[in-house]
Design an enzyme around this catalytic site. Structure first.
Site, PDB file in Angstrom:
ATOM      1  N   LEU A 125       0.657  -1.141  -0.073  1.00 23.66           N
ATOM      2  CA  LEU A 125       0.010   0.129   0.145  1.00 23.66           C
ATOM      3  C   LEU A 125       0.810   1.382  -0.072  1.00 23.66           C
ATOM      4  O   LEU A 125       0.536   2.211  -0.620  1.00 23.66           O
ATOM      5  CB  LEU A 125      -0.806   0.084   1.322  1.00 23.66           C
ATOM      6  CG  LEU A 125      -2.246  -0.866   1.252  1.00 23.66           C
ATOM      7  CD1 LEU A 125      -2.633  -0.886   2.406  1.00 23.66           C
ATOM      8  CD2 LEU A 125      -3.208  -0.477   0.212  1.00 23.66           C
TER       9      LEU A 125
ATOM     10  N   ASP B 174      14.106   2.486  10.614  1.00 19.19           N
ATOM     11  CA  ASP B 174      13.771   1.369  11.368  1.00 19.19           C
ATOM     12  C   ASP B 174      12.932   1.408  12.491  1.00 19.19           C
ATOM     13  O   ASP B 174      13.187   2.128  13.521  1.00 19.19           O
ATOM     14  CB  ASP B 174      15.199   0.658  11.731  1.00 19.19           C
ATOM     15  CG  ASP B 174      14.819  -0.826  12.224  1.00 19.19           C
ATOM     16  OD1 ASP B 174      13.516  -1.149  12.565  1.00 19.19           O
ATOM     17  OD2 ASP B 174      15.842  -1.464  12.740  1.00 19.19           O
TER      18      ASP B 174
ATOM     19  N   ASN C  59       2.198   4.877   7.507  1.00 21.99           N
ATOM     20  CA  ASN C  59       1.621   3.648   6.802  1.00 21.99           C
ATOM     21  C   ASN C  59       2.305   2.037   7.128  1.00 21.99           C
ATOM     22  O   ASN C  59       1.571   1.235   7.315  1.00 21.99           O
ATOM     23  CB  ASN C  59       1.758   3.770   5.049  1.00 21.99           C
ATOM     24  CG  ASN C  59       1.664   2.310   4.442  1.00 21.99           C
ATOM     25  OD1 ASN C  59       0.597   1.828   4.188  1.00 21.99           O
ATOM     26  ND2 ASN C  59       2.930   1.970   4.152  1.00 21.99           N
TER      27      ASN C  59
ATOM     28  N   TYR D  73      -2.406  -7.097  17.623  1.00 18.06           N
ATOM     29  CA  TYR D  73      -2.577  -6.475  16.418  1.00 18.06           C
ATOM     30  C   TYR D  73      -3.761  -5.571  16.594  1.00 18.06           C
ATOM     31  O   TYR D  73      -3.680  -4.370  16.243  1.00 18.06           O
ATOM     32  CB  TYR D  73      -2.719  -7.272  15.228  1.00 18.06           C
ATOM     33  CG  TYR D  73      -3.054  -6.518  13.915  1.00 18.06           C
ATOM     34  CD1 TYR D  73      -1.604  -5.869  13.274  1.00 18.06           C
ATOM     35  CD2 TYR D  73      -4.129  -6.399  13.421  1.00 18.06           C
ATOM     36  CE1 TYR D  73      -1.889  -5.147  12.241  1.00 18.06           C
ATOM     37  CE2 TYR D  73      -4.187  -5.709  12.250  1.00 18.06           C
ATOM     38  CZ  TYR D  73      -3.225  -5.037  11.695  1.00 18.06           C
ATOM     39  OH  TYR D  73      -3.305  -4.100  10.344  1.00 18.06           O
TER      40      TYR D  73
ATOM     41  N   LYS E 102      -4.103  -1.351  16.803  1.00 17.81           N
ATOM     42  CA  LYS E 102      -5.023  -0.563  15.851  1.00 17.81           C
ATOM     43  C   LYS E 102      -5.882   0.360  16.861  1.00 17.81           C
ATOM     44  O   LYS E 102      -6.272   1.493  16.538  1.00 17.81           O
ATOM     45  CB  LYS E 102      -5.763  -1.163  15.188  1.00 17.81           C
ATOM     46  CG  LYS E 102      -4.832  -2.064  13.773  1.00 17.81           C
ATOM     47  CD  LYS E 102      -3.920  -1.136  13.275  1.00 17.81           C
ATOM     48  CE  LYS E 102      -2.822  -1.729  12.186  1.00 17.81           C
ATOM     49  NZ  LYS E 102      -2.135  -0.622  11.834  1.00 17.81           N
TER      50      LYS E 102
ATOM     51  N   VAL F  17      -6.759  -5.817   1.704  1.00 21.00           N
ATOM     52  CA  VAL F  17      -6.309  -5.398   0.366  1.00 21.00           C
ATOM     53  C   VAL F  17      -5.493  -6.621   0.116  1.00 21.00           C
ATOM     54  O   VAL F  17      -4.954  -7.462   0.820  1.00 21.00           O
ATOM     55  CB  VAL F  17      -5.614  -4.164   0.554  1.00 21.00           C
ATOM     56  CG1 VAL F  17      -4.907  -3.692  -0.906  1.00 21.00           C
ATOM     57  CG2 VAL F  17      -6.524  -2.970   1.085  1.00 21.00           C
TER      58      VAL F  17
ATOM     59  N   THR G 158      -2.477  -7.623  -0.860  1.00 24.48           N
ATOM     60  CA  THR G 158      -1.142  -7.409  -0.667  1.00 24.48           C
ATOM     61  C   THR G 158      -0.447  -8.682   0.337  1.00 24.48           C
ATOM     62  O   THR G 158      -1.126  -9.629   0.433  1.00 24.48           O
ATOM     63  CB  THR G 158      -0.696  -6.112   0.467  1.00 24.48           C
ATOM     64  OG1 THR G 158      -1.070  -6.460   1.863  1.00 24.48           O
ATOM     65  CG2 THR G 158      -1.103  -5.127  -0.319  1.00 24.48           C
TER      66      THR G 158
END
Length: 333
Positions: free
Chosen positions: A30, A84, A111, A203, A207, A236, A238
């Site tokens: 993305l 990094d 991103n 995760y 978010k 998406v 990816t």
């Protein structure tokens, strides 16, 4: 498409002429596609933040060779700055370089991110697995603090707000804090680092944390100067799941095959949030290019406590890395 709303094309006539943009994780997925779209919108300078010089140069060559970029914006300046996100010191060096070499900054698109299921410790000492909460959140937040004055000054100079956009996800609704709350005097950073408190939903926690940080940051800076939001690109096509175990990859492969957006469509959500979205999105979470109130937890008393406690700890953490950092509220400035 099954299950996800269609993202319309970026409005005709949208122009980023004269603008400078930073995209973290801009060498693939993305991030790369969004950088490409920024260039087709005639952004004057696009800086992609990457972990290695070879990957950065490869991405720069691919962006410059893209037919749409060559046709719309052949003279654009495209650069790669090393970053990094596992390492706060790298984040500090990155921010210092930007402040030294970039006189104006119009868009900061945070991103880059990772999604893993192993418990690991980042170079900054925090839980890396937190589904890489250091990568997904902490270092991005630190960079946002460092570059906020530059974004604000750019807005004042041009008379239009700059943008900071973080990548969010509807998976935030699966966070662990409702069922496994932190307890005082435990710190939130300590809670997320604690191996005993580790949960495979980290995760989702990362978010939720991005959304919480966005809400609080929006009270610090006026939307006349910097519009701050969090955006979900949806599912998406990816390779974001590349670090997940096979037993997760297999079902995700079939889900993605059925409902995933193509990369160019998913990237349009990031372009919308960081370029087109107005003050109505300040401090908000965007899904399908619309403001979404999820998750309800952040509007509850425990959620509000989480926002304030995390903000206080993050500010302290940032100032320990850069004692000269000033984070002063200028909501109505």
């Amino acid at each position: 498409m099954v299950g996800q709303a269609r993202i319309p094309p970026t409005p005709a006539g949208t122009s980023m002429a004269g603008q400078t943009v930073i995209v973290t994780g801009g060498n693939s997925g993305l991030g790369f596609e969004t950088a490409r779209q920024f260039l087709t919108l005639q952004a004057s300078r696009v800086i992609i933040a990457v972990r290695s010089e070879p990957k950065g140069q490869e991405a720069i060559s691919a962006l410059r060779a893209d037919p749409a970029v060559k046709a719309a914006n052949p003279s654009a300046k495209v650069e790669a700055f090393l970053l990094d996100l596992e390492d706060y010191q790298s984040g500090l060096r990155f921010a210092q370089r930007v402040k030294k070499e970039v006189p104006e900054l119009h868009v900061l698109l945070c991103n880059a991110g990772m999604n893993i299921l192993r418990y690991e410790t980042s170079k900054s000492g925090h839980e890396k697995l937190t589904f890489k909460i250091t990568v997904n959140c902490y270092t991005h937040f630190f960079i946002a603090f460092e570059l906020l004055p530059l974004l604000r000054a750019t807005a004042v100079k041009r008379g239009k707000p700059s943008h900071i956009s973080f990548i969010g996800s509807d998976m935030q609704s699966m966070h662990t804090l409702a069922n496994h709350p932190f307890t005082s005097p435990e710190t939130l950073l300590g809670h997320f680092d604690n191996l005993k408190a580790y949960n495979m939903k980290r995760y989702a926690d990362s978010k939720l944390t991005a959304n919480a940080f966005t809400r609080k940051l929006a009270t610090v800076v006026s939307s006349n100067h910097v519009i701050v939001n969090t955006v979900c690109p949806g599912i998406v096509a990816t390779d974001f799941e590349r670090d997940l175990p096979v037993w997760v990859k297999v079902p995700y492969f079939f889900i993605r095959a059925i409902v995933a957006r193509k990369v160019d469509e998913g990237s349009r959500t990031l372009v919308y949030a960081s370029v087109i979205a107005g003050p109505e999105t300040h401090g908000k979470y965007l899904n399908h290019n619309k403001v979404d109130v999820n998750p309800p937890f952040l509007d509850e008393s425990k959620g509000k406590e989480f926002i304030e406690k995390f903000w206080t700890e993050m500010v302290e953490e940032a100032k320990s890395l850069d004692p000269e950092l000033e984070i002063a509220a200028q909501k109505h400035a």
